[in-house]
Write a protein that holds these residues in place. Structure first.
Motif, PDB file in Angstrom:
ATOM      1  N   GLY A 173       0.761  -1.171   0.078  1.00 46.65           N
ATOM      2  CA  GLY A 173       0.051  -0.024  -0.084  1.00 46.65           C
ATOM      3  C   GLY A 173       1.011   1.252  -0.032  1.00 46.65           C
ATOM      4  O   GLY A 173       0.222   2.242  -0.009  1.00 46.65           O
ATOM      5  N   ALA A 174       2.127   1.142  -0.258  1.00 47.55           N
ATOM      6  CA  ALA A 174       2.944   2.441  -0.220  1.00 47.55           C
ATOM      7  C   ALA A 174       2.776   3.115  -1.296  1.00 47.55           C
ATOM      8  O   ALA A 174       2.532   2.584  -2.689  1.00 47.55           O
ATOM      9  CB  ALA A 174       4.559   2.119  -0.198  1.00 47.55           C
ATOM     10  N   LYS A 175       2.587   4.470  -1.336  1.00 47.92           N
ATOM     11  CA  LYS A 175       2.347   5.400  -2.498  1.00 47.92           C
ATOM     12  C   LYS A 175       3.634   5.896  -3.127  1.00 47.92           C
ATOM     13  O   LYS A 175       3.709   6.219  -4.359  1.00 47.92           O
ATOM     14  CB  LYS A 175       1.435   6.552  -2.174  1.00 47.92           C
ATOM     15  N   LYS A 176       4.602   6.318  -2.299  1.00 47.81           N
ATOM     16  CA  LYS A 176       5.855   6.950  -2.647  1.00 47.81           C
ATOM     17  C   LYS A 176       6.930   6.444  -1.716  1.00 47.81           C
ATOM     18  O   LYS A 176       6.579   6.102  -0.821  1.00 47.81           O
ATOM     19  CB  LYS A 176       5.694   8.478  -2.366  1.00 47.81           C
ATOM     20  N   VAL A 177       8.050   6.284  -2.088  1.00 46.86           N
ATOM     21  CA  VAL A 177       9.140   5.683  -1.327  1.00 46.86           C
ATOM     22  C   VAL A 177      10.478   6.714  -1.782  1.00 46.86           C
ATOM     23  O   VAL A 177      10.661   7.010  -2.973  1.00 46.86           O
ATOM     24  CB  VAL A 177       9.406   4.290  -1.485  1.00 46.86           C
ATOM     25  N   TYR A 178      11.200   7.240  -0.741  1.00 48.17           N
ATOM     26  CA  TYR A 178      12.333   8.005  -0.787  1.00 48.17           C
ATOM     27  C   TYR A 178      13.528   7.293  -0.254  1.00 48.17           C
ATOM     28  O   TYR A 178      13.360   6.339   0.633  1.00 48.17           O
ATOM     29  CB  TYR A 178      12.222   9.339  -0.324  1.00 48.17           C
ATOM     30  N   THR A 179      14.715   7.532  -0.621  1.00 45.96           N
ATOM     31  CA  THR A 179      15.817   7.112   0.087  1.00 45.96           C
ATOM     32  C   THR A 179      16.889   8.120   0.331  1.00 45.96           C
ATOM     33  O   THR A 179      17.095   9.002  -0.855  1.00 45.96           O
ATOM     34  CB  THR A 179      16.369   5.951  -0.605  1.00 45.96           C
ATOM     35  N   PHE A 180      17.973   7.852   1.137  1.00 44.44           N
ATOM     36  CA  PHE A 180      19.190   8.755   1.144  1.00 44.44           C
ATOM     37  C   PHE A 180      20.238   8.027   2.037  1.00 44.44           C
ATOM     38  O   PHE A 180      19.757   7.070   2.675  1.00 44.44           O
ATOM     39  CB  PHE A 180      18.768  10.284   1.744  1.00 44.44           C
ATOM     40  N   THR A 181      21.557   8.099   1.781  1.00 47.64           N
ATOM     41  CA  THR A 181      22.533   7.568   2.439  1.00 47.64           C
ATOM     42  C   THR A 181      23.266   8.439   3.499  1.00 47.64           C
ATOM     43  O   THR A 181      23.528   9.681   2.950  1.00 47.64           O
ATOM     44  CB  THR A 181      23.614   6.990   1.135  1.00 47.64           C
ATOM     45  N   CYS A 182      23.853   7.999   4.635  1.00 46.31           N
ATOM     46  CA  CYS A 182      24.811   8.617   5.408  1.00 46.31           C
ATOM     47  C   CYS A 182      25.836   7.830   5.753  1.00 46.31           C
ATOM     48  O   CYS A 182      25.832   6.797   5.504  1.00 46.31           O
ATOM     49  CB  CYS A 182      23.716   9.134   6.724  1.00 46.31           C
ATOM     50  N   TRP A 183      26.748   8.493   6.284  1.00 49.17           N
ATOM     51  CA  TRP A 183      28.128   7.636   6.649  1.00 49.17           C
ATOM     52  C   TRP A 183      28.506   8.345   8.065  1.00 49.17           C
ATOM     53  O   TRP A 183      28.508   9.356   8.273  1.00 49.17           O
ATOM     54  CB  TRP A 183      29.151   7.925   5.772  1.00 49.17           C
ATOM     55  N   ALA A 184      29.149   7.428   8.856  1.00 51.03           N
ATOM     56  CA  ALA A 184      29.806   7.433  10.131  1.00 51.03           C
ATOM     57  C   ALA A 184      28.700   7.785  11.103  1.00 51.03           C
ATOM     58  O   ALA A 184      29.074   8.160  12.513  1.00 51.03           O
ATOM     59  CB  ALA A 184      30.656   8.903  10.029  1.00 51.03           C
ATOM     60  N   GLY A 185      27.298   7.943  10.883  1.00 48.46           N
ATOM     61  CA  GLY A 185      26.322   7.978  12.001  1.00 48.46           C
ATOM     62  C   GLY A 185      24.996   7.917  11.334  1.00 48.46           C
ATOM     63  O   GLY A 185      24.821   8.433  10.114  1.00 48.46           O
TER      64      GLY A 185
ATOM     65  N   GLY B 200      23.538  12.383   2.206  1.00 47.44           N
ATOM     66  CA  GLY B 200      23.513  12.876   0.901  1.00 47.44           C
ATOM     67  C   GLY B 200      21.779  13.414   0.650  1.00 47.44           C
ATOM     68  O   GLY B 200      21.186  13.547   1.446  1.00 47.44           O
ATOM     69  N   ARG B 201      21.860  13.510  -0.670  1.00 49.32           N
ATOM     70  CA  ARG B 201      20.618  14.001  -0.975  1.00 49.32           C
ATOM     71  C   ARG B 201      19.352  13.011  -1.078  1.00 49.32           C
ATOM     72  O   ARG B 201      19.832  11.845  -1.068  1.00 49.32           O
ATOM     73  CB  ARG B 201      20.455  14.538  -2.585  1.00 49.32           C
ATOM     74  N   LYS B 202      18.165  13.535  -0.835  1.00 50.57           N
ATOM     75  CA  LYS B 202      17.108  12.486  -0.802  1.00 50.57           C
ATOM     76  C   LYS B 202      16.624  12.278  -2.360  1.00 50.57           C
ATOM     77  O   LYS B 202      16.403  13.260  -3.138  1.00 50.57           O
ATOM     78  CB  LYS B 202      15.943  13.063  -0.015  1.00 50.57           C
ATOM     79  N   PHE B 203      16.318  10.975  -2.740  1.00 52.22           N
ATOM     80  CA  PHE B 203      15.742  10.563  -4.148  1.00 52.22           C
ATOM     81  C   PHE B 203      14.442   9.815  -4.064  1.00 52.22           C
ATOM     82  O   PHE B 203      14.435   8.924  -3.048  1.00 52.22           O
ATOM     83  CB  PHE B 203      16.888   9.758  -4.941  1.00 52.22           C
ATOM     84  N   ARG B 204      13.465  10.032  -4.901  1.00 44.55           N
ATOM     85  CA  ARG B 204      12.444   9.420  -4.799  1.00 44.55           C
ATOM     86  C   ARG B 204      12.817   7.887  -5.471  1.00 44.55           C
ATOM     87  O   ARG B 204      13.436   8.218  -6.703  1.00 44.55           O
ATOM     88  CB  ARG B 204      11.244  10.050  -5.625  1.00 44.55           C
ATOM     89  N   ILE B 205      12.312   6.792  -5.233  1.00 46.47           N
ATOM     90  CA  ILE B 205      12.508   5.490  -5.784  1.00 46.47           C
ATOM     91  C   ILE B 205      11.509   4.883  -6.284  1.00 46.47           C
ATOM     92  O   ILE B 205      11.470   3.754  -6.950  1.00 46.47           O
ATOM     93  CB  ILE B 205      13.642   4.552  -5.114  1.00 46.47           C
ATOM     94  N   TYR B 206      10.164   5.114  -5.593  1.00 49.53           N
ATOM     95  CA  TYR B 206       9.205   4.958  -6.077  1.00 49.53           C
ATOM     96  C   TYR B 206       8.149   5.890  -5.941  1.00 49.53           C
ATOM     97  O   TYR B 206       8.029   6.572  -4.799  1.00 49.53           O
ATOM     98  CB  TYR B 206       8.509   3.584  -5.412  1.00 49.53           C
TER      99      TYR B 206
END
Length: 142
Positions: free
Chosen positions: A118-130, A136-142
């Motif tokens: 039932g998800a309508k939108k999915v976003y992702t972003f990557t962090c390092w060391a914590g 980094g920037r947020k991106f829409r993947i769905y």
């Protein structure tokens, strides 16, 4: 479920042999690193995404997302270029009128996945060391 895996395998083999379809136009929040291919055997659209880097470029994630039977499936791979500290991937999704988020960490290389009904939108972003460091920037993947 078998159709989902068969479709993913078909698209993966098409990409390896150079037969994948050309990238399509994406929303402004999506990276040029994303490409979209439609499998002719059904109505499954698979979006390959990444490399989505942390702000210091020491970690990144890549993956693939598709929807089948009302369920959004995502597999992802995390890569940490420098040992000793963890990379973090965050996923935010819109479902039932509200936003939800979760994260996963890794040190070195890691492969994970999840399913969201039932998800309508999915976003992702990557962090390092914590969890909240060098994100980094947020991106829409769905």
């Amino acid at each position: 479920m078998r159709k989902s895996f068969a479709a993913a395998a078909l698209v993966g083999s098409m990409a390896l042999t150079g037969l994948a379809l050309a990238p399509t136009a994406q929303a402004a929040t999506q990276s040029q690193a994303q490409s979209q291919a439609t499998v002719s055997a059904g109505t499954i659209t698979i979006v390959n995404w990444g490399k989505f880097f942390s702000s210091d470029r020491k970690a990144y994630t890549t993956g693939r997302t598709w929807k089948s039977g009302g369920v959004v499936h995502t597999t992802w791979h995390g890569f940490d270029k420098v040992g000793g500290k963890k990379g973090w991937v965050w996923f935010e999704y819109y479902k039932n009128g509200g936003w939800h988020k979760f994260n996963r960490s890794w040190d070195g290389k890691f492969t994970g996945g999840f399913n969201l009904k039932g998800a309508k939108k999915v976003y992702t972003f990557t962090c390092w060391a914590g969890k909240f460091d060098n994100c980094g920037r947020k991106f829409r993947i769905y």
